[in-house]
Design an enzyme around this catalytic site. Structure first.
Site, short mmCIF file in Angstrom:
data_model
loop_
_atom_site.label_atom_id
_atom_site.label_comp_id
_atom_site.label_asym_id
_atom_site.label_seq_id
_atom_site.Cartn_x
_atom_site.Cartn_y
_atom_site.Cartn_z
N HIS A 1 -6.88 -6.00 2.06
CA HIS A 1 -5.74 -5.45 2.78
C HIS A 1 -5.19 -6.53 3.70
O HIS A 1 -5.95 -7.15 4.46
CB HIS A 1 -6.16 -4.28 3.68
CG HIS A 1 -6.73 -3.09 2.97
ND1 HIS A 1 -6.04 -1.92 2.80
CD2 HIS A 1 -7.94 -2.89 2.40
CE1 HIS A 1 -6.78 -1.04 2.16
NE2 HIS A 1 -7.96 -1.60 1.90
N VAL B 1 -10.89 2.70 -3.80
CA VAL B 1 -10.53 2.17 -5.12
C VAL B 1 -11.52 1.05 -5.42
O VAL B 1 -11.60 0.05 -4.68
CB VAL B 1 -9.08 1.63 -5.14
CG1 VAL B 1 -8.75 1.06 -6.52
CG2 VAL B 1 -8.08 2.75 -4.80
N ASP C 1 0.85 -1.19 0.00
CA ASP C 1 0.00 0.00 0.00
C ASP C 1 0.89 1.24 0.00
O ASP C 1 1.89 1.31 0.73
CB ASP C 1 -0.92 -0.01 1.23
CG ASP C 1 -2.07 0.95 1.10
OD1 ASP C 1 -3.23 0.49 1.02
OD2 ASP C 1 -1.84 2.18 1.06
N ILE C 2 0.53 2.22 -0.80
CA ILE C 2 1.34 3.44 -0.93
C ILE C 2 1.32 4.26 0.37
O ILE C 2 2.22 5.06 0.61
CB ILE C 2 0.84 4.28 -2.14
CG1 ILE C 2 1.92 5.19 -2.66
CG2 ILE C 2 -0.43 5.05 -1.81
CD1 ILE C 2 1.63 5.76 -4.04
N HIS D 1 -10.19 -5.69 -3.63
CA HIS D 1 -8.87 -5.88 -3.00
C HIS D 1 -9.04 -6.26 -1.54
O HIS D 1 -10.01 -5.89 -0.88
CB HIS D 1 -8.00 -4.64 -3.12
CG HIS D 1 -8.62 -3.38 -2.57
ND1 HIS D 1 -9.54 -2.65 -3.29
CD2 HIS D 1 -8.46 -2.73 -1.40
CE1 HIS D 1 -9.91 -1.60 -2.57
NE2 HIS D 1 -9.28 -1.63 -1.42
N ASN E 1 -12.87 -3.40 2.56
CA ASN E 1 -13.83 -2.30 2.64
C ASN E 1 -14.76 -2.38 1.43
O ASN E 1 -14.30 -2.56 0.31
CB ASN E 1 -13.10 -0.95 2.62
CG ASN E 1 -12.18 -0.77 3.82
OD1 ASN E 1 -12.52 -1.17 4.92
ND2 ASN E 1 -11.02 -0.19 3.60
P1 5GP Z 1 -9.63 1.14 0.10
O1 5GP Z 1 -9.70 2.43 0.86
O2 5GP Z 1 -10.34 1.24 -1.24
O3 5GP Z 1 -10.07 -0.06 0.89
O4 5GP Z 1 -8.10 0.88 -0.17
C1 5GP Z 1 -7.40 1.49 -1.21
C2 5GP Z 1 -5.96 1.53 -0.80
O5 5GP Z 1 -5.19 1.81 -1.94
C3 5GP Z 1 -5.63 2.61 0.24
O6 5GP Z 1 -5.13 2.00 1.43
C4 5GP Z 1 -4.59 3.48 -0.47
O7 5GP Z 1 -3.55 3.91 0.39
C5 5GP Z 1 -4.08 2.56 -1.56
N1 5GP Z 1 -3.60 3.25 -2.73
C6 5GP Z 1 -4.19 4.31 -3.35
N2 5GP Z 1 -3.49 4.66 -4.44
C7 5GP Z 1 -2.44 3.80 -4.51
C8 5GP Z 1 -1.35 3.65 -5.44
O8 5GP Z 1 -1.21 4.39 -6.41
N3 5GP Z 1 -0.46 2.66 -5.19
C9 5GP Z 1 -0.58 1.83 -4.10
N4 5GP Z 1 0.36 0.89 -3.95
N5 5GP Z 1 -1.60 1.93 -3.22
C10 5GP Z 1 -2.51 2.90 -3.43
#
Ligand code: 5GP
Ligand code: ZN
Length: 119
Positions: free
Chosen positions: A106, A100, A35-36, A104, A91
């Site tokens: 985590h 996103v 995760d970034i 996915h 999520n």
């Molecule tokens: P969500 O909030 O949809 O469950 O998780 C999306 C995750 O994607 C977040 O934890 C966010 O930090 C990560 N994320 C967003 N943009 C990028 C990216 O460009 N690269 C990576 N590796 N992770 C990302």
């Protein structure tokens, strides 16, 4: 959206190698990358190569892809040295924190999780 890729999807671009992702593992059907913005010392995202907006949609579309994501997530926890000390979080929906819309999981570890406290 149930198409297999989506041209405006961030994780489809990482799957395709069009934008960089710090990959830690992959299989024929899924990839895992850091995760970034890590929320824990170990914070890896495991995504199916196929585009589905949520894990629920993935489950409805393909048992095989769903199983593969979780199998790779467990493999990542092994690789990261936390085979019995990690959480998988999914999520679903913006109200639950999904940002996103490509399915996915985590994989989080390296923090003290509190028993009985989920959130
Ligand atoms: P969500 O909030 O949809 O469950 O998780 C999306 C995750 O994607 C977040 O934890 C966010 O930090 C990560 N994320 C967003 N943009 C990028 C990216 O460009 N690269 C990576 N590796 N992770 C990302
Ligand atoms: Zn996608």
């Amino acid at each position: 959206m149930t198409s297999q890729t989506s041209s405006d999807c961030l994780f489809c671009k990482i799957v395709a190698g069009e934008i960089p992702g710090d990959r830690v593992a992959e299989s024929e059907r899924s990839i895992a990358f850091r995760d970034i913005k890590p929320a824990a010392p170990v914070h890896v995202l495991v995504v199916p190569r196929r585009h589905e907006p949520t894990v629920g949609a993935l489950a409805a579309a393909s048992d095989v892809d769903l199983a593969d994501v979780f199998r790779l997530a467990a493999q990542v926890a092994d690789q990261e040295g936390v085979p019995d000390a990690y959480r998988m979080i999914v999520n679903t929906g913006s109200a639950a924190g999904q940002t996103v819309f490509h399915a996915h999981v985590h994989v989080l570890a390296g923090v003290a999780f509190t028993e009985g406290r989920m959130v």
